[in-house]
Design a protein around this motif. Structure first.
Motif, short mmCIF file in Angstrom:
data_model
loop_
_atom_site.label_atom_id
_atom_site.label_comp_id
_atom_site.label_asym_id
_atom_site.label_seq_id
_atom_site.Cartn_x
_atom_site.Cartn_y
_atom_site.Cartn_z
N ALA A 184 0.82 -1.21 0.00
CA ALA A 184 0.00 0.00 0.00
C ALA A 184 0.86 1.26 0.00
CB ALA A 184 -0.94 0.00 1.20
N GLY A 185 1.97 1.24 0.71
CA GLY A 185 2.84 2.41 0.73
C GLY A 185 3.42 2.71 -0.63
N ALA A 186 3.87 1.67 -1.33
CA ALA A 186 4.43 1.86 -2.66
C ALA A 186 3.36 2.32 -3.65
CB ALA A 186 5.07 0.57 -3.15
N LEU A 187 2.16 1.77 -3.54
CA LEU A 187 1.06 2.21 -4.40
C LEU A 187 0.76 3.69 -4.17
CD1 LEU A 187 -1.43 -0.79 -4.08
CD2 LEU A 187 0.00 -0.21 -6.06
N THR A 188 0.75 4.10 -2.92
CA THR A 188 0.47 5.49 -2.60
C THR A 188 1.55 6.40 -3.16
OG1 THR A 188 -0.70 4.83 -0.58
CG2 THR A 188 0.04 7.12 -0.72
#
Length: 279
Positions: free
Chosen positions: A157-161
């Motif tokens: 999720a952090g990388a997607l954000t």
């Protein structure tokens, strides 16, 4: 909306009696926006499934004959627009049948990357006329962030954000608007024998930022072929960042909507999201 073969048969027979002797066969899978039937050997009949696709029949009937002579790949050739009837509320279309199968990663090659970049270069060179610009990327912010929350147990999720926020922060397109397909991904590409035969489904056709058409390299191509595609198209860093955002928005939407019920969509969108993270 439930669209049965018997309904399509009756609509065709009532509105286009010259085709009553042609057999009608359901095409499955046909996609999320339309129910598609093959009408004889020559035609396809497309009926929108939902209100979001109801303008496509008239849009394609007006614009695709203008574009086709100037594009290096085949595109749909509309021959008629059907009227709402028999309780079916929207316009629908009849087009020439296009040969080929929906593209898969097995069709990925340097030659295909070049062919697709050249198609976009030709499309972007056409006059934009009265084409609309569509919704800006920022309008998808809330939906994308909600989708990232939903898929946090599957993807980073952090990388997607980070990818999403980089897309929103990238400088906007500040040159004259260009024609874009609007939904340019592998599901709207037909191939045969390792070569591209047609680009289909122009319901998102519009004019504005070409970053909208950068889904294809993430849905079809390896990293090496993405580089070939990008170099051939001459995409700058800001446009590429926005393109990763458009790709991520589309991939997350499809994953959240269909992955649980379709292994085919789950595999395709997982690859698409992973490629967006890789850049």
């Amino acid at each position: 909306m439930e669209i049965t073969t018997s309904l399509v048969r009756t609509l065709v027979d009532r509105q286009f009696p010259q085709w009553t002797d042609r057999p009608l066969t359901l095409v499955d899978p046909a996609g999320s926006d339309h129910v598609i039937h093959r009408l004889g050997d020559d035609f396809s009949v497309r009926l929108p499934r939902h209100a979001g696709a109801v303008d496509q029949a008239k849009l394609e009937f007006e614009w695709l004959p203008r574009l086709a002579p100037h594009l290096p790949l085949a595109i749909p050739s509309p021959v008629a627009v059907g009227e709402p009837d028999l309780g079916y509320p929207w316009h629908w279309s009849v087009s020439r049948w296009l040969e080929g199968s929906v593209a898969t990663v097995d069709d990925d090659s340097p030659a295909v990357a070049v062919a697709l970049a050249d198609f976009l270069l030709a499309l972007q060179s056409r006059p934009t006329g009265s084409l609309g610009s569509g919704r800006p990327l920022g309008d998808r912010d809330a939906a994308v962030r909600e989708a990232i929350t939903q898929v946090a147990g599957v993807f980073d999720a952090g990388a997607l954000t980070e990818v999403w926020e980089a897309a929103l922060a990238a400088p906007a397109w500040d040159r004259p608007p260009v024609c874009f397909h609007g939904d340019f991904h592998s599901g709207n590409l037909l191939t045969a024998g390792g070569r591209v035969t047609a680009v289909i489904d122009f319901g998102g056709l519009g004019a504005g930022d070409p970053a909208r058409d950068l889904m294809m390299p993430f849905t079809l191509m390896s990293a090496a072929n993405r580089t070939i595609f990008r170099d051939r198209l001459g995409v700058d860093d800001a446009t590429w960042a926005r393109g990763r955002g458009w790709n991520l928005a589309g991939g997350l939407n499809a994953y959240c909507s269909y992955a649980a019920v379709s292994p085919r969509v789950a595999a395709a969108t997982t690859r698409q999201i992973t490629a967006a993270l890789a850049g």
